[in-house]
Design a protein around this motif. Structure first.
Motif, short mmCIF file in Angstrom:
data_model
loop_
_atom_site.label_atom_id
_atom_site.label_comp_id
_atom_site.label_asym_id
_atom_site.label_seq_id
_atom_site.Cartn_x
_atom_site.Cartn_y
_atom_site.Cartn_z
N LEU A 133 -158.34 28.81 -51.27
CA LEU A 133 -157.36 27.61 -50.77
C LEU A 133 -157.35 26.53 -51.97
O LEU A 133 -158.16 26.37 -52.63
CB LEU A 133 -158.25 26.74 -49.76
N GLU A 134 -155.98 26.13 -52.23
CA GLU A 134 -155.62 25.24 -53.14
C GLU A 134 -155.47 23.93 -52.33
O GLU A 134 -154.48 23.88 -51.49
CB GLU A 134 -154.40 25.60 -54.06
N ILE A 135 -155.95 22.87 -52.68
CA ILE A 135 -156.04 21.50 -51.93
C ILE A 135 -155.70 20.58 -53.12
O ILE A 135 -155.58 20.68 -54.06
CB ILE A 135 -157.39 21.41 -51.30
N ALA B 271 -157.11 16.68 -53.46
CA ALA B 271 -158.14 15.84 -53.11
C ALA B 271 -157.81 14.64 -53.58
O ALA B 271 -156.93 14.22 -54.15
CB ALA B 271 -159.20 16.27 -53.75
N VAL C 227 -152.70 29.65 -49.80
CA VAL C 227 -153.82 30.18 -49.14
C VAL C 227 -153.86 31.46 -49.65
O VAL C 227 -152.80 32.48 -49.20
CB VAL C 227 -154.16 30.06 -47.66
N ALA D 124 -165.79 18.70 -49.95
CA ALA D 124 -165.02 20.07 -50.34
C ALA D 124 -166.35 21.10 -49.65
O ALA D 124 -165.54 21.94 -49.25
CB ALA D 124 -165.45 20.21 -51.91
N ILE E 49 -158.75 22.88 -56.81
CA ILE E 49 -158.27 21.55 -56.71
C ILE E 49 -156.91 21.41 -57.35
O ILE E 49 -156.87 21.63 -58.74
CB ILE E 49 -159.38 20.45 -57.44
N LEU F 103 -162.36 26.89 -53.23
CA LEU F 103 -161.50 25.71 -53.40
C LEU F 103 -160.87 25.60 -54.75
O LEU F 103 -161.81 25.56 -55.66
CB LEU F 103 -162.18 24.45 -52.82
N VAL G 283 -164.96 21.22 -46.04
CA VAL G 283 -163.71 22.00 -46.05
C VAL G 283 -163.99 23.59 -45.88
O VAL G 283 -163.50 24.36 -45.08
CB VAL G 283 -162.77 21.65 -46.99
#
Length: 65
Positions: free
Chosen positions: A15-17, A19, A2, A28, A54, A52, A31
């Motif tokens: 934010l790196e998420i 999925a 983050v 998304a 991904i 975000l 979130v």
């Protein structure tokens, strides 16, 4: 990870998420809304944006019986 950058008294959050494969874009958006709301409620800092990234895809969840 983050990342939070402060600009003119407002926070910009990245934010790196990871999925789930096939996840809908609406997820998304939810979130982003939840992160913005939580940060503003906990810190009283205005959040101007939540981006975000991904970072990867996880296998789709198996449907539950």
């Amino acid at each position: 990870p983050v990342t939070v950058e402060m600009r003119d008294g407002t926070a910009e959050i990245t934010l790196e998420i990871v999925a789930a494969f096939g996840a809908r874009i609406r997820l998304a958006e939810k979130v982003q809304e939840n992160v913005k709301s939580a940060v503003q409620n906990m810190t009283n800092v205005t959040v101007s944006r939540v981006d975000l990234v991904i970072a990867g895809l996880a296998p789709a969840a198996e449907p539950q019986a």
